[in-house]
Scaffold this active site. Structure first.
Site, PDB file in Angstrom:
ATOM      1  N   TRP A  34      -0.804  25.920  -1.750  1.00  0.00           N
ATOM      2  CA  TRP A  34      -1.598  25.024  -2.839  1.00  0.00           C
ATOM      3  C   TRP A  34      -2.151  25.867  -3.706  1.00  0.00           C
ATOM      4  O   TRP A  34      -1.927  27.572  -3.634  1.00  0.00           O
ATOM      5  CB  TRP A  34      -2.762  24.835  -1.745  1.00  0.00           C
ATOM      6  CG  TRP A  34      -3.482  26.550  -1.063  1.00  0.00           C
ATOM      7  CD1 TRP A  34      -3.758  26.723   0.148  1.00  0.00           C
ATOM      8  CD2 TRP A  34      -5.013  27.447  -2.236  1.00  0.00           C
ATOM      9  NE1 TRP A  34      -4.117  27.955   0.299  1.00  0.00           N
ATOM     10  CE2 TRP A  34      -5.200  28.655  -1.328  1.00  0.00           C
ATOM     11  CE3 TRP A  34      -5.167  27.321  -3.691  1.00  0.00           C
ATOM     12  CZ2 TRP A  34      -5.671  29.509  -1.388  1.00  0.00           C
ATOM     13  CZ3 TRP A  34      -5.711  28.441  -3.941  1.00  0.00           C
ATOM     14  CH2 TRP A  34      -6.411  28.951  -3.088  1.00  0.00           C
ATOM     15  N   GLU A  77     -12.470  39.545  -6.225  1.00  0.00           N
ATOM     16  CA  GLU A  77     -11.438  38.692  -6.080  1.00  0.00           C
ATOM     17  C   GLU A  77     -10.606  38.980  -7.182  1.00  0.00           C
ATOM     18  O   GLU A  77     -10.140  39.439  -6.969  1.00  0.00           O
ATOM     19  CB  GLU A  77     -11.161  36.683  -5.227  1.00  0.00           C
ATOM     20  CG  GLU A  77     -11.945  37.174  -4.213  1.00  0.00           C
ATOM     21  CD  GLU A  77     -10.687  36.736  -3.123  1.00  0.00           C
ATOM     22  OE1 GLU A  77     -10.034  37.570  -3.424  1.00  0.00           O
ATOM     23  OE2 GLU A  77     -10.535  37.313  -1.919  1.00  0.00           O
ATOM     24  N   GLU A 112      -3.184  36.473  -3.410  1.00  0.00           N
ATOM     25  CA  GLU A 112      -4.610  36.700  -3.812  1.00  0.00           C
ATOM     26  C   GLU A 112      -4.775  36.422  -4.879  1.00  0.00           C
ATOM     27  O   GLU A 112      -5.949  36.044  -5.349  1.00  0.00           O
ATOM     28  CB  GLU A 112      -4.595  38.626  -3.347  1.00  0.00           C
ATOM     29  CG  GLU A 112      -4.418  38.869  -2.274  1.00  0.00           C
ATOM     30  CD  GLU A 112      -5.931  38.470  -1.563  1.00  0.00           C
ATOM     31  OE1 GLU A 112      -6.750  37.866  -2.039  1.00  0.00           O
ATOM     32  OE2 GLU A 112      -5.521  38.504  -0.294  1.00  0.00           O
ATOM     33  N   GLU A 165      -9.203  42.291   4.726  1.00  0.00           N
ATOM     34  CA  GLU A 165      -8.842  40.922   4.870  1.00  0.00           C
ATOM     35  C   GLU A 165     -10.060  40.379   6.302  1.00  0.00           C
ATOM     36  O   GLU A 165      -9.501  39.247   5.608  1.00  0.00           O
ATOM     37  CB  GLU A 165      -7.073  40.930   5.250  1.00  0.00           C
ATOM     38  CG  GLU A 165      -6.492  41.676   4.366  1.00  0.00           C
ATOM     39  CD  GLU A 165      -6.041  40.721   3.069  1.00  0.00           C
ATOM     40  OE1 GLU A 165      -7.169  39.257   3.060  1.00  0.00           O
ATOM     41  OE2 GLU A 165      -5.137  40.817   2.417  1.00  0.00           O
ATOM     42  N   THR A 168     -14.023  39.563   4.703  1.00  0.00           N
ATOM     43  CA  THR A 168     -12.931  38.390   3.275  1.00  0.00           C
ATOM     44  C   THR A 168     -12.641  36.908   3.486  1.00  0.00           C
ATOM     45  O   THR A 168     -13.136  36.088   3.747  1.00  0.00           O
ATOM     46  CB  THR A 168     -11.978  38.816   2.349  1.00  0.00           C
ATOM     47  OG1 THR A 168     -11.467  39.285   3.551  1.00  0.00           O
ATOM     48  CG2 THR A 168     -12.606  40.272   1.607  1.00  0.00           C
ATOM     49  N   ASP A 197      -5.644  31.778   4.081  1.00  0.00           N
ATOM     50  CA  ASP A 197      -5.189  33.358   3.141  1.00  0.00           C
ATOM     51  C   ASP A 197      -5.268  34.217   4.338  1.00  0.00           C
ATOM     52  O   ASP A 197      -4.500  35.448   4.393  1.00  0.00           O
ATOM     53  CB  ASP A 197      -5.336  33.236   2.049  1.00  0.00           C
ATOM     54  CG  ASP A 197      -4.140  31.881   1.360  1.00  0.00           C
ATOM     55  OD1 ASP A 197      -3.983  30.920   2.007  1.00  0.00           O
ATOM     56  OD2 ASP A 197      -4.235  31.748  -0.183  1.00  0.00           O
ATOM     57  N   GLU A 198      -7.107  34.558   3.664  1.00  0.00           N
ATOM     58  CA  GLU A 198      -7.124  36.316   4.030  1.00  0.00           C
ATOM     59  C   GLU A 198      -6.518  36.457   5.751  1.00  0.00           C
ATOM     60  O   GLU A 198      -6.113  37.300   6.364  1.00  0.00           O
ATOM     61  CB  GLU A 198      -8.387  35.613   4.255  1.00  0.00           C
ATOM     62  CG  GLU A 198      -9.109  36.041   2.714  1.00  0.00           C
ATOM     63  CD  GLU A 198      -8.999  36.814   1.586  1.00  0.00           C
ATOM     64  OE1 GLU A 198      -7.779  37.791   1.442  1.00  0.00           O
ATOM     65  OE2 GLU A 198      -9.328  36.810   0.877  1.00  0.00           O
ATOM     66  N   HIS A 201      -3.131  37.557   5.526  1.00  0.00           N
ATOM     67  CA  HIS A 201      -2.814  38.883   5.132  1.00  0.00           C
ATOM     68  C   HIS A 201      -3.485  39.563   6.245  1.00  0.00           C
ATOM     69  O   HIS A 201      -3.056  40.417   6.330  1.00  0.00           O
ATOM     70  CB  HIS A 201      -3.777  38.983   3.871  1.00  0.00           C
ATOM     71  CG  HIS A 201      -3.145  37.649   3.027  1.00  0.00           C
ATOM     72  ND1 HIS A 201      -4.211  37.684   1.669  1.00  0.00           N
ATOM     73  CD2 HIS A 201      -2.383  37.574   3.036  1.00  0.00           C
ATOM     74  CE1 HIS A 201      -3.293  36.912   0.941  1.00  0.00           C
ATOM     75  NE2 HIS A 201      -2.137  36.543   1.394  1.00  0.00           N
TER      76      HIS A 201
HETATM   77 FE   LIG Z   1      -7.336  39.352   1.122  1.00  0.00          FE
HETATM   78 FE   LIG Z   2      -8.263  37.024  -1.887  1.00  0.00          FE
END
Ligand SMILES: [Fe+2]
Ligand SMILES: [Fe+2]
Length: 326
Positions: A34, A77, A112, A165, A168, A197-198, A201
């Site tokens: 995305w 971020e 990120e 991570e 967040t 995503d976090e 990660h």
């Molecule tokens: Fe992150």
């Molecule tokens: Fe992030």
């Protein structure tokens, strides 16, 4: 000291192959992942202005605290240049510009980078934010830099990023659910995709540390203990607004997050417990005396922190951020 650094480098070379094997699981293909524009009004469309109007109407229902937390998260971020620059200085990463670890760092940064980009554009369009004030805070956070107590040690850095991570992930996920509650499904969707995503990660960094525990258990344990003694300090800790000193805004930001239950002292303990479980801290073998002592400290820490967290009262102090209009 020399020996210490040499050993770190050897371990990083050793775990690099495990990282490269899994890199496609932890980082998604660039062409199909995305992008911020998937969620935002398209300025080339005739419906652009009506879409913005709709976006602003939804955003008008978000509470003051929620907007404050979202701005703090966005600034965090957007301070990505700082994280990338310290990751490239880590022992074992800095050694080879074309090496696997540098590749990991660049690709992770690329993913990120979409987070701050998306949130910033949303906030800009929302009409709720004094963008100039927010941008000043962002520039300060990057220019001030921050010391998170890891040095150039890969063990401490990856322990930090594992924690960070996960933190967040929690925070974006909770903003997503509150945004939904307040009638902003678009923001909810945006924070939801960032949160996932976090989570991905976090899995990666946790895996790197798991691999480190296999080959250098005592030093890994001591690094874990050391980071927990120093406490995992979020980058937001160093936030400031115009006219204030480094860190003076953080207290108010964290009060808002605590009040809304977006990121609390209990979450800190839960993340610690998750790391203890996932790294099988209780059953790590081959520890020397210092390693055993470090393990004892880590194993006893959640209960201790929980007692402190349960005594904490919900912060009630009101504060007017320069970031928020009206
Ligand atoms: Fe992150
Ligand atoms: Fe992030």
């Amino acid at each position: 000291m020399e020996f210490f650094v040499e050993k770190r480098r050897e371990v990083m070379v050793h775990i690099e192959k495990f990282m490269l094997e899994k890199i496609h699981e932890y980082l998604k293909p660039i062409d199909t992942i995305w992008q911020p524009s998937d969620f935002l009004p398209d300025s080339s469309r005739e419906s652009f202005f009506s879409e913005i109007k709709e976006l602003q109407e939804s955003a008008s229902g978000l509470s003051y605290d929620l907007i404050a937390v979202l701005i703090g998260d966005t600034i965090t971020e957007e301070a990505l240049p700082t994280y990338e620059s310290w990751l490239t200085m880590v022992q074992g990463v800095s050694d080879d510009e074309e090496g696997g670890w540098m590749r990991w760092t660049r690709h992770w940064t690329g993913e990120e980078n979409r987070h701050g980009d998306l949130l910033n554009k949303y906030l800009y369009l929302s009409g709720r934010v004094n963008m100039r004030m927010m941008e000043i805070s962002t520039q300060y956070l990057i220019a001030d830099g921050f010391d998170i107590g890891t040095g150039h040690d890969p063990y401490r850095n990856f322990i930090y990023t594992s924690f960070q991570e996960l933190a967040t992930n929690v925070s974006h996920r909770r903003v997503a659910s509150q945004a939904k509650k307040y009638g902003d499904p678009l923001l909810s969707k945006m924070c939801g995709v960032i949160a996932s995503d976090e989570a991905r990660h976090a899995k990666a960094y946790k895996y790197f540390i798991e691999k480190i525990f296999e080959v250098d258990p005592s030093e890994a344990m001591i690094a874990f203990e050391d980071m927990m003694r120093k406490k995992i300090v979020m980058p937001a800790h160093f936030l400031r607004e115009v006219g204030l000193k480094v860190g003076q805004t953080f207290g108010h930001f964290t009060d808002a997050a605590q009040r809304l239950g977006i990121y609390t002292a209990i979450d800190y303990v839960d993340i610690l417990k998750e790391l203890i479980t996932d790294w099988h801290i209780e059953s790590v073998t081959g520890l020397d005396e210092a390693g055993e002592k470090a393990r004892d400290y880590v194993m006893n820490l959640p209960a201790r922190l929980l007692r402190v967290a349960e005594r904490m009262k919900n912060p009630m102090l009101e504060y007017k951020f320069t970031w928020i209009n009206g």
